[in-house]
Design an enzyme around this catalytic site. Structure first.
Site, PDB file in Angstrom:
ATOM      1  N   LYS B  79     -73.883  14.868  79.657  1.00  8.80           N
ATOM      2  CA  LYS B  79     -74.644  13.622  79.819  1.00  8.80           C
ATOM      3  C   LYS B  79     -73.675  12.454  79.981  1.00  8.80           C
ATOM      4  CE  LYS B  79     -78.445  11.055  77.541  1.00  8.80           C
ATOM      5  NZ  LYS B  79     -79.313  10.997  76.345  1.00  8.80           N
ATOM      6  N   SER B 154     -84.182  10.668  77.203  1.00 10.68           N
ATOM      7  CA  SER B 154     -83.252  10.130  78.168  1.00 10.68           C
ATOM      8  C   SER B 154     -82.318  11.171  78.791  1.00 10.68           C
ATOM      9  CB  SER B 154     -82.409   9.042  77.508  1.00 10.68           C
ATOM     10  OG  SER B 154     -81.620   9.584  76.461  1.00 10.68           O
ATOM     11  N   SER B 178     -84.495  12.398  72.730  1.00 11.35           N
ATOM     12  CA  SER B 178     -83.906  12.420  74.071  1.00 11.35           C
ATOM     13  C   SER B 178     -83.343  13.758  74.527  1.00 11.35           C
ATOM     14  CB  SER B 178     -82.810  11.356  74.188  1.00 11.35           C
ATOM     15  OG  SER B 178     -83.397  10.084  74.351  1.00 11.35           O
TER      16      SER B 178
END
Lengths: 477, 496
Positions: B79, B154, B178
């Site tokens: 990420k 996210s 997330s």
């Protein structure tokens, strides 16, 4: 001035702690390196970096707290103080607001009336220092050096217990001595390792309520502090006398102009949006840890004084002056440790050293001659290798550049002339050249002998042993 | 079997046996990226040459017997809020668009030591603020199950990349769900470990007291293996724990006899799609059949978790994001007059709308005069919620419920209704407020053809309970087929 006014003063004192590494990372705290060479992701506020507390900082803070009669907080926390400024790489400073490490202490000073007075300490908290902005006037831009960013500080917040510049200076001197004795900082005002902000208000004599206070920054010497206090007291009284109101604000002292001016409100934004620092767990201080630190506390001034009188047999007056500075006391002990006579060492420190410090407007902390060299100098005098006037000259040189007195005396040919036969020849010459004085001496005028000694010294260019000249003169006359 | 059909652990096995090479795996991943990436936008950046070089190195090390890990040679995606030395790390924000860290996150170092091959950096909501991956500066990621839908967020880029075969597994971060929520939306497994388990050093902070790095992957076995690799005490993170019970793979046992599982009634109230409710309860029934003890109970404070969460997370974010000021790195506005104007313009231009909303909210709740009423109150609520969970875990080993009240929404729906988006976090945020671990496992497909996520929560440091339960459930459920991305360059799923 129609009315009498009292001055009410409280201090916020920042002290840079003398740790090897910074408060939240492993970078060096050494002063004077090339810009941004003592930095890492943590102290430059890089994304994703995290602080890790330096244990030594906590120990120093606790030791200062213990020495100032504070209560040590068993469960202490860090908070973030948020404000935007380029010297502050994260745009928040990690400090302590809600649960500072030490609270509720005091130090004793000699007050205005000559009696002992307690100055309360509200709290001591730990925090990180900011970097340094360097403005390039020619290029119309600024640079930032993060070497100082993350250097550990303690802030010692006093109660508003002081009433005059004298009391403020007595308090600061006491505080400085305690911290220096602890070895927690060198506390140099001129280099910024000790910084004092003065909160001051005035009120009509006898009044119980406080007036509106101002905070004064940028005070880099005891002199500046004294001038700023006196100036601010007058300024506030003038405002009140004119029927106006003192504004609560932060002012910056300009010691060259002997004037303070209010700092721009942007530099003085007051909503810091403090909240608990989530990246650091609480600091838990056990009773056992406190006791460990207490047992390691060094000998403070009173104990040291008593010991000097007992162990080294020096007068109380000497011990008092020598222990007024940790640095002097350290030099004293180390020089005595080199085998020098304690009273003679004491004489050098109280006499010549203090005289030169005063002339040069320096503090004992600025002394940089080594105890070894002082011991050598004393030995040269003891062994009658040099006389006292040469010793004085050599000491001045030593005070300036820490020269080795043995080498210096050798190189400059300053050894005392102990050659009896050679000296006799010179004395005979002096006697021949000064018949009037010889006559005076024989007619009983003792002063004439002194004159002849002086003439002989002159003839030997100061290198002869005065006692020996004295004896030989008497013999030859 | 297609090389991309292997799980991470399965692929590492094949590489160890010499059946396939690390280079072949990287090539397969990049050919999938070639096919699908234009459509899905899972990555913010990737470096094919570096990945191939790294794969060759790792392959050699494996052949020389220097790396033994269960993930050796397996391509991974990271990420883009997790720092990777020498690789751009942007947080999907204009303000960090060209930021290249000089250091790697501790979790990334752990993976590298285990022989992972980093493919690239995945898309996300800007600074991890959002539940859809639509607030990214580089545009949204699309759900490989239906490209008209969001992948969740996210960590939406990580979840979509795993689901679409653009990597074998990925790291995400979970501040309020997330990892678990996008895993649920994309039909994969995602886990948030106990706070303090994975070092946060190098994770660009959103809510420091809530953030945790965790795996997004194809099954529970991969999950336990990845977690075992990235669990490591780190002296650079003061909140890092020394875990002595981190042998998570030991919990991969198909046995839940006597496992006490609680189902909070409040997690099945209004707002939950009936299809999800049915799928989750069916999963509970499967576990009961295998000998688990299932009971309903009350979590009365559920409704208070969302306001408490958004207060605390925004407060921390408002402070954490102060360092992005145009002075030291990242974006700086071009024209400005003086320092304060530079700050204002840089931050106004550099941050997106959702980030600015949360910075303002956070600054407000920390302001003098409001601190006690909002921030302190939120901390008290957090403490009460923790007490309620502690009580629940004195009775149950695992809490079972849905991951989210709905399956993946359409693109664009959430941006206009931020409050609705915030409410969608209701089942996941308590784990962040209380620090407990949670895992998301696919448990069905709804009538729209979108995956449904089952969430299992455990007590702090009791990951093994939820891994064991998830593993047993997975065995009972059977294989969960991924999305068909064979023709995704043409967008298979047209929407009306």
């Amino acid at each position: 001035m129609a009315k009498e006014y009292d001055t009410v003063i409280g201090l916020e004192v920042h002290v840079e702690l003398d740790t090897k590494t910074k408060i939240f990372c492993g970078c060096s705290t050494a002063f004077g390196a090339e810009p941004n060479t003592h930095t890492c992701p943590v102290c430059t506020g890089m994304p994703g970096s995290l602080p890790v507390l330096n244990k030594q900082v906590v120990e120093y803070a606790i030791s200062v707290g213990l020495a100032t009669n504070c209560r040590i907080t068993g469960f202490s926390k860090f908070d973030r103080k948020n404000y935007f400024y380029p010297d502050n790489p994260q745009n928040y400073q990690i400090s302590q607001l809600y649960l500072p490490i030490c609270t509720n202490g005091f130090v004793e000073i000699t007050g205005e009336d000559g009696n002992n007075k307690k100055i309360g300490i509200h709290e001591i908290h730990m925090e990180e220092d900011a970097g340094k902005l360097i403005h390039d006037e020619w290029e119309d831009c600024s640079y930032v050096d993060y070497n100082r960013s993350g250097v550990p500080l303690i802030e010692i917040v006093s109660e508003p217990d002081m009433r005059s510049a004298d009391e403020v200076i007595a308090y600061l001197t006491k505080l400085r001595m305690i911290i220096q004795y602890l070895g927690a900082s060198d506390c140099k005002l001129n280099e910024g390792s000790m910084r004092a902000d003065v909160n001051l208000s005035v009120r009509e004599a006898g009044s119980e309520t406080f007036g509106t206070r101002t905070e004064m920054k940028n005070l880099n010497s005891f002199k500046a502090i004294r001038r700023a206090i006196e100036n601010e007291r007058e300024r506030q009284i003038d405002i009140i006398e004119a029927g106006e109101k003192v504004i609560q604000e932060t002012r910056r002292w300009d010691d060259n102009k002997e004037y303070s001016y209010p700092m721009r409100s942007k530099e003085d934004a007051k909503d810091y949006r403090y909240f608990p620092e989530p990246d650091l767990p609480p600091v838990v201080v056990s009773e056992q840890w406190i006791e460990e630190i207490r047992s390691r506390q060094p000998e403070f001034r009173d104990e040291k004084m008593a010991r000097y009188i007992r162990e080294f047999d020096i007068p109380e007056y000497d011990a008092d002056i020598i222990t007024s500075s940790k640095k002097m006391a350290d030099i004293f002990e180390a020089t005595v440790g080199e085998g020098a006579n304690p009273k003679k060492v004491s004489n050098y420190l109280m006499g010549e050293t203090m005289r030169l410090l005063k002339i040069l407007e320096k503090e004992p902390e600025d002394i940089h001659f080594s105890p070894e060299n002082l011991a050598r100098l004393i030995k040269l005098t003891d062994d009658q290798v040099i006389n006292s006037s040469v010793a004085k000259e050599v000491f001045e040189k030593m005070f300036e550049e820490d020269v080795n007195p043995e080498e210096y005396v050798e190189i400059h040919g300053l050894k005392q002339n102990n050659d009896v036969e050679g000296l006799k020849e010179i004395i005979k010459q002096v006697i021949t050249e000064n018949p009037k004085s010889v006559e005076d001496y024989h007619s009983g005028k003792e002063k004439a002998l002194g004159f002849l000694v002086g003439q002989t010294m002159k003839a030997t260019r100061g290198k002869a042993n005065p006692e020996m000249i004295h004896l030989l003169l008497k013999e030859l006359l | 079997m297609d090389i991309l059909d292997f799980t991470a652990v399965g692929l590492a096995d094949e590489i160890k046996k010499g059946e396939v090479s690390a280079q072949e795996a990287v090539e397969a991943v990049f050919s999938r990226i070639d096919n699908c990436e234009d459509e899905l936008n899972c990555y913010i950046s990737f470096d094919r040459m570096e990945a191939v070089k790294r794969a060759q190195q790792v392959q050699k090390a494996i052949e020389a017997g220097e790396i033994h890990s269960s993930l050796a040679g397996v391509p991974v995606a990271i990420k883009d809020n997790i720092c990777t030395k020498g690789m751009k790390t942007t947080c999907a924000s204009k303000i960090l668009q060209n930021f290249v860290p000089t250091y790697s996150a501790h979790a990334v170092k752990c993976l590298e030591e285990a022989g992972a091959v980093i493919i690239g950096k995945t898309n996300m909501d800007e600074f991890a603020m959002g539940s859809t991956t639509e607030t990214s500066f580089t545009g949204p990621t699309k759900n490989p199950w239906n490209t008209a839908c969001v992948p969740g967020g996210s960590s939406g880029g990580s979840a979509a990349a795993v689901a679409a075969g653009e990597c074998y597994y990925a790291l995400g971060s979970d501040t309020g769900g997330s990892i678990r929520q996008p895993a649920g939306y994309c039909g994969i497994v995602g886990m948030k470990p106990t706070y303090s388990t994975v070092s946060r050093y190098g994770l660009i902070a959103y809510g420091s007291s809530l953030d945790q790095i965790g795996p997004l992957c194809k099954d529970v076995t991969d999950c336990a293996n990845i977690l075992e690799v990235i669990t490591s005490y780190d002296e650079k993170d003061s909140t890092s724990a020394r875990r002595k019970d981190a042998s998570f793979t030991e919990a991969l046992v198909d046995d839940v006899k006597g496992m006490r599982i609680g189902i909070p009634k409040e997690y099945f109230g209004k707002g939950l799609e009936p299809e999800i409710s049915a799928a989750v309860l069916k999963a509970a029934a499967l576990l009961e059949e295998k000998g688990a003890i299932i009971e309903e109970f009350n979590l009365t404070l559920t409704d208070y978790a969302i306001p408490a969460y958004y207060t605390i997370a925004s407060a921390e974010a408002s402070s954490n994001l102060e360092r992005f000021d145009g002075i030291k790195y990242g974006y700086r506005t071009e024209v400005y007059e003086g320092l304060h104007n530079m700050y204002k313009k840089t931050r106004s231009e550099g941050f997106g709308g959702e980030v600015k909303r949360r910075i303002m909210l956070g600054s407000f709740v920390l302001s003098s005069g409001y601190y006690d009423a909002y921030y302190l109150k939120a901390l008290r609520v957090k403490a009460l919620i923790k007490q309620e969970f502690d009580k629940a875990f004195s009775k149950y080993d695992v809490i079972l419920g849905p991951v989210a009240p709905q399956t993946a929404p359409k693109l664009g729906e959430s941006l206009t209704e931020p409050l609705k988006m915030y409410l969608g976090d209701i089942y996941t945020i308590s784990a962040n407020l209380t620090g407990i671990p949670g895992i998301s496992v696919p448990c069905g497909i709804d009538s729209k053809g979108l995956p449904i996520g089952l969430q299992l929560l455990g007590d702090c440091f009791r990951e093994k309970n939820i891994i064991r339960t998830a593993y047993a459930y997975e065995q009972a459920r059977g294989k969960f087929a991924g999305p068909d991305v064979s023709g995704c360059e043409h967008s298979l799923y047209e929407v009306e």
